[in-house]
Every structure is written in C-alpha cells, then in structure tokens.
Design an enzyme around this catalytic site. Sequence first.
Site, PDB file in Angstrom:
ATOM      1  N   HIS A   1      19.664   2.742   0.993  1.00 27.16           N
ATOM      2  CA  HIS A   1      18.486   3.583   0.788  1.00 27.16           C
ATOM      3  C   HIS A   1      17.523   3.025  -0.256  1.00 27.16           C
ATOM      4  CE1 HIS A   1      16.256   7.340   0.666  1.00 27.16           C
ATOM      5  NE2 HIS A   1      16.495   7.486  -0.622  1.00 27.16           N
TER       6      HIS A   1
ATOM      7  N   THR B   1       7.142   4.923   0.922  1.00 26.75           N
ATOM      8  CA  THR B   1       6.510   6.122   0.365  1.00 26.75           C
ATOM      9  C   THR B   1       6.285   7.192   1.433  1.00 26.75           C
ATOM     10  OG1 THR B   1       5.392   4.789  -1.313  1.00 26.75           O
ATOM     11  CG2 THR B   1       4.443   6.965  -0.847  1.00 26.75           C
TER      12      THR B   1
ATOM     13  N   GLU C   1      18.372  18.230  -6.614  1.00 24.76           N
ATOM     14  CA  GLU C   1      19.091  17.183  -5.876  1.00 24.76           C
ATOM     15  C   GLU C   1      20.255  16.684  -6.721  1.00 24.76           C
ATOM     16  OE1 GLU C   1      16.499  14.172  -4.183  1.00 24.76           O
ATOM     17  OE2 GLU C   1      14.940  15.659  -3.918  1.00 24.76           O
TER      18      GLU C   1
ATOM     19  N   ALA D   1       9.208   9.525   2.150  1.00 28.83           N
ATOM     20  CA  ALA D   1       9.911  10.262   1.089  1.00 28.83           C
ATOM     21  C   ALA D   1       9.953  11.743   1.438  1.00 28.83           C
ATOM     22  CB  ALA D   1       9.218  10.036  -0.253  1.00 28.83           C
ATOM     23  N   GLN D   2      11.115  12.315   1.274  1.00 25.71           N
ATOM     24  CA  GLN D   2      11.286  13.712   1.697  1.00 25.71           C
ATOM     25  C   GLN D   2      11.409  14.646   0.497  1.00 25.71           C
ATOM     26  OE1 GLN D   2      14.655  14.037   4.342  1.00 25.71           O
ATOM     27  NE2 GLN D   2      13.604  13.029   6.017  1.00 25.71           N
ATOM     28  N   GLY D   3      12.493  14.431  -0.294  1.00 26.64           N
ATOM     29  CA  GLY D   3      12.900  15.390  -1.324  1.00 26.64           C
ATOM     30  C   GLY D   3      11.794  15.744  -2.290  1.00 26.64           C
TER      31      GLY D   3
ATOM     32  N   ARG E   1      24.642  10.209  -6.161  1.00 28.82           N
ATOM     33  CA  ARG E   1      24.778   9.634  -4.815  1.00 28.82           C
ATOM     34  C   ARG E   1      25.916   8.650  -4.652  1.00 28.82           C
ATOM     35  NH1 ARG E   1      18.440   8.825  -3.468  1.00 28.82           N
ATOM     36  NH2 ARG E   1      18.126  11.067  -3.331  1.00 28.82           N
TER      37      ARG E   1
ATOM     38  N   HIS F   1      22.390   6.210   0.427  1.00 28.31           N
ATOM     39  CA  HIS F   1      22.151   7.659   0.506  1.00 28.31           C
ATOM     40  C   HIS F   1      23.296   8.249   1.312  1.00 28.31           C
ATOM     41  CE1 HIS F   1      20.317  11.534   1.155  1.00 28.31           C
ATOM     42  NE2 HIS F   1      19.302  11.198   0.382  1.00 28.31           N
TER      43      HIS F   1
ATOM     44  N   GLU G   1       9.322   0.103  -6.150  1.00 25.65           N
ATOM     45  CA  GLU G   1      10.710  -0.219  -5.805  1.00 25.65           C
ATOM     46  C   GLU G   1      11.040  -1.700  -5.976  1.00 25.65           C
ATOM     47  OE1 GLU G   1      12.146   1.866  -2.366  1.00 25.65           O
ATOM     48  OE2 GLU G   1      13.998   0.685  -2.320  1.00 25.65           O
TER      49      GLU G   1
ATOM     50  N   ARG H   1      20.051   4.972  -9.345  1.00 29.43           N
ATOM     51  CA  ARG H   1      18.837   5.775  -9.543  1.00 29.43           C
ATOM     52  C   ARG H   1      19.118   7.257  -9.355  1.00 29.43           C
ATOM     53  NH1 ARG H   1      14.588   7.634  -5.709  1.00 29.43           N
ATOM     54  NH2 ARG H   1      16.159   7.047  -4.184  1.00 29.43           N
TER      55      ARG H   1
ATOM     56  N   SER I   1      12.016   7.913  -8.216  1.00 31.48           N
ATOM     57  CA  SER I   1      11.372   6.670  -7.839  1.00 31.48           C
ATOM     58  C   SER I   1       9.856   6.823  -7.675  1.00 31.48           C
ATOM     59  CB  SER I   1      12.051   6.203  -6.560  1.00 31.48           C
ATOM     60  OG  SER I   1      11.238   5.413  -5.829  1.00 31.48           O
TER      61      SER I   1
ATOM     62  N   ALA J   1       2.942   2.838  -5.380  1.00 31.04           N
ATOM     63  CA  ALA J   1       2.730   1.967  -6.545  1.00 31.04           C
ATOM     64  C   ALA J   1       1.415   1.202  -6.410  1.00 31.04           C
ATOM     65  CB  ALA J   1       3.906   0.998  -6.690  1.00 31.04           C
TER      66      ALA J   1
ATOM     67  N   SER K   1       0.826  -1.218   0.000  1.00 33.01           N
ATOM     68  CA  SER K   1       0.000   0.000   0.000  1.00 33.01           C
ATOM     69  C   SER K   1       0.856   1.262   0.000  1.00 33.01           C
ATOM     70  CB  SER K   1      -0.942  -0.019   1.201  1.00 33.01           C
ATOM     71  OG  SER K   1      -0.199  -0.155   2.402  1.00 33.01           O
TER      72      SER K   1
END
Length: 518
Positions: free
Chosen positions: A352, A44, A116, A47-49, A291, A243, A376, A387, A392, A14, A11
């Site tokens: 990461h 999910t 980024e 996720a920050q960025g 990265r 990361h 993922e 990546r 993502s 995706a 959940s």
Amino acid sequence: MRDFDFLVIGSGVAGLTFAIKAAQKHPDKKVAIVTKSQASESNTKYAQGGIAVVQNEFSDSFEQHVQDTLRAGDGLCDEEVVRLVVTEGPQRLDELIAWGASFDENNEGTYDLGREGGHTHHRILHHKDITGKEIETKLLTQISLLENIEMLSEHFAIDLITQHHIAGWKGKKEDLQCYGAYVLNKQTEKIETFISKVTMLASGGAGQVYQTTTNPKIATGDGIAMAYRAKARIEGVEFIQFHPTALFDHGESSPSFLISEAVRGFGAHLKNGKGERFMLKYDERAELASRDIVSRAIDNEMKKSGDECVFLDCSHLDMEAFEKHFPNILEKCQSMGLDLTKDMIPVVPAAHYICGGIKTNQQGQTTVGNLYACGECAHTGLHGANRLASNSLLEALVFAHRCFLSASELIESTSIPNGIPEWNEDGTSLPDELILITHNRRELQALMSDYVGIIRSEERLQRALNRLKVINEENEALYKRSKISPQLSELRNLISVAYLIIRKSIERKENVGAFFRL
Ligand code: FAD
Ligand code: SIN
C-alpha cells in the site's frame, strides 16, 4: 530544449500543492508540471480514509497525535519532524479548504472525524470515502487558474539532469546539482530536455513493484529510481506498508480495490474462514492495532487455515450511517453481489505505501543540490518504520509548503551551467520486445510478492536477489538497444526499487515496525 524556473514531476497532492504556492508567489516565473498519465491519475486520487489533523484541542491534542505517530513508527521516526508535521497540519488544512476542498460535518456543524488503526482519537477528516478525489479535483481547479503554470500531461520523466550529463565533469558526489529532467513526450515519442533552476520530485509511491497492491498503475517508483541514478540518498525503503484490507477477488485486478481502514474504525470486525473474530488474540487494540500488526495477524490466520482471504464483517453496523459514510465502498461491494447486512467482505493484505524513499531534510531538500522531494517518494523521517494511517496526505501538504519556502529563496541564487546536452537517442524499437517487457514486469511483481512480502527471510531475500539479477540483465540489454518507451523505463525503475528494497531488507537485521524477518 525548454527552460523553466520550477519543474514539478508529478501531479498528486505533493506536486500540485507545491506548484500552486510557487506560481502564486512568483507570477513572473515559469512553473511546469510534467505528469506521465492524465493529470488527475495519482495515488492521491484514490485516497479514501482521509487526512489526520488535530481539530479539537479539548478532546484530542497535538501531543497525542505525535505519540500515536511515534508508536506506529516503532522508534525510527524523527521526532522533530513528527512534531512539526503535526503542529503545522491545521494551517495547511485551512489552505486546502480555502482552495475549495470540503470535509464532512456532523449534525452539530463540526467535522465528522473518523478513526483508523493506531490512532487513539477520532481525528481523520474525510470527504465520504473519496477524500483523495475531492482534494485532487480542487487542487487541479486551482492549477487551471494560474497562468504561469504549464500542465504537461502524458509527459514521462526519464532521468534527472545533473553534471553527470555534462562532458568532462569530474566533481565529487557532494557537489552534484540537478538542472531539470529529460522528459518523454508520449504523443510525439520524443525525449525533450527540460532545464529548470529548481526540480521537485513528487512522483509518488511504488506499490506496483508487487503483484497485489492498492496503488494504481502509475505507482512504479520512478522518482526514487531516478534519484538513485542521480546519486541522491535513499533511505527506509525496506519498510513497505501492507494494508490489511484490500478486497479479495482471486488476484484478478491490479490495483486491488481498498476497503478503507475507516470501515474498521466504524466498527467492522475481522473474522477468519470459521467466522471467528481473531484480532484480540494479537493485540489489545484488536482491529484498530497499527497496520503492520493487523496485516501480520491476517497473514498468520491465512497460513494456518490455508484460506486465500479473511473477512470483514459489517453486518452489525448501522447500514444507513454506513452508506452515508462509505458510498463508494458499498457500491463496489454491491457490484460484486455482496449484501453487507448478511455477507462478509473477503479481504487480503496488499502492498500500500512505501515508508522510505528519497532522503530529505526539514526543508524537503535532497542530498543533490536544487533537487527537492515531497510526498510518498520522499523520506522525511515522519513515518519511521511504519506510517500511521492518514498521515500521508498531511505530510505531503506540510512538506510541499516547506519545500516552497526553501525553493523560493534558493531560486534567486541558482544558475544553470553551459554544456547540458540533449538526450542521446539512438536505439530502435522492436515490436516483439514489448511483450518481453510485460513478461518481465509480471515476473518481477511475482518474485517481490513471493519472497519480499509481509514476512521475509534471508533465504527468500537471496532468492529474490538472484532472480532479479536475471531480469535486470535482460532489461539493461534491451534498454541499451531500444527506443525508450514508458513501459521500458517503468520496468527499469521497478527493478531499481525492487533491488533497493531487497538490499535494504538484507542489511536490516532487527524486526521493527512494518519490517519482519524470520
Ligand atoms: P501521487 O498522488 O501518487 O502522485 C504522483 C504523481 O507522479 C502522479 O501524477 C504520477 O502520474 C506522477 N509520476 C510518477 N512517475 C512519473 C514520471 N516518471 N514522469 C512524470 N510523472 C510521473 N493517505 C492518507 O493520508 N489518507 C488516506 O486516506 C489514504 N488512502 C489511500 C488509499 C489508496 C487506495 C492509496 C493507493 C493510497 C492512500 N493513501 C492515503 C496514501 C496517499 O494517497 C499517497 O501517499 C499520497 O496521495 C501520495 O501523494 P503524492 O503527491 O506523493 O503522489
Ligand atoms: C484507508 O483509508 O484505509 C487508507 C488510509 C491511509 O492509507 O492512510
């Protein structure tokens, strides 16, 4: 035994996106989402960025996003897939916005685009520094509005159902089809048989295979392991993205709190223990190199100095703007007693993202019939050997749509054979064995961090393989005689994923992208 038309395992972005589309298009069909924890718990959610989508064709272009993705992927991306993901992104983003997700805007009323590592342009849409939470919440709201979706939280998928489970089947690997999954209801502790015409694996990543990771506890690679057992093709799992900047807290927490790459995009500098800015020695893009390069540089600085971490210096930045952009990160730092106007943030690289996974075609179909994979856990060809940041969430949205289009056609011609048995459950649980599972999980995570980390070598990989064999033998013996629990099943899956990462790392001889071997 329960029957569904679409069975979605997971959940996160995706699974939820696919389920919404399938349920809206087919109101007469039954969609089930099984998810092993609370519905919102997923990579999910953390996720920050943000999400990389080209917004302004004057200052940015699809071509530049394509080139940045290809460069990060270091020659191993599938260029056709890269192009389709980048160009279909804006439509999928519009749908997400129509479902209620909001992204920060600037004073001119256009999107406040972040930048980024590896991106040549500002193109990351974000919701402060909690983009994933915003997306997850809004998708779950849509799900709750659709009556033909059954959300089954605390339901743990144990194994996919294929012809292997039907007595007397002697077909070939190419004929394999998926008919649903065996699912452990964590409340009743019973394993139920969920039959489905279409099964979608959207079970996320595998960061928990390592000791230091940004991934939450649910990220145990279950989908990849289940697909592997079902004989689906797995590719690219040796490409683990580390990361560069997880908060260093002496290894006390798992998961590690992430300090978004967007903080470096905002101008923060990486410094070593002597206070020297070091990234320019390694790459002309400095802190905004991709990265793999930044993580290896940090690893090198730490090895040279013997220090346990490096630092992120934000003291020269506009703190008012910083607070507006990164309230969650600021709050976390303050809770640790850090004053970012003068203190630097201690950071270390952490596992990461798994760039590879279950091989799919451009419609998200795996090599097993009726089985899709998205997000993922999938290997679509977008990421290649590494990546690009914030690609993502984008990939998950684009491929959920493609899977939905394909599955909508396929479902009309799919039938379920007779003879699918219920799960054969005859083990008994022994309480003292639960602690053995915990010990073995820790041992596995330690060996992966020690021997299969940022820098690998033949000797370290062989050591890892030898130790993993012992853990595997112990766990298989336990699995055969015990009642199946989520802990036991997760460890079994972690072992499979660790094995695949090690084996593929041994096979790969050249250094490329996130893969580096001495
Ligand atoms: P997930 O969101 O992980 O969802 C997987 C679901 O499957 C979960 O609900 C889980 O409980 C369920 N599940 C797993 N196994 C089973 C099982 N056996 N039975 C039942 N259910 C199961 N990417 C970006 O593009 N931009 C970012 O800014 C960004 N920031 C990130 C920050 C952090 C801290 C992390 C960890 C990742 C970040 N990523 C980011 C990566 C991105 O968040 C993930 O790759 C993406 O969200 C994965 O989505 P998913 O739907 O495939 O899987
Ligand atoms: C981050 O915010 O640094 C994570 C972005 C990503 O993983 O894509």
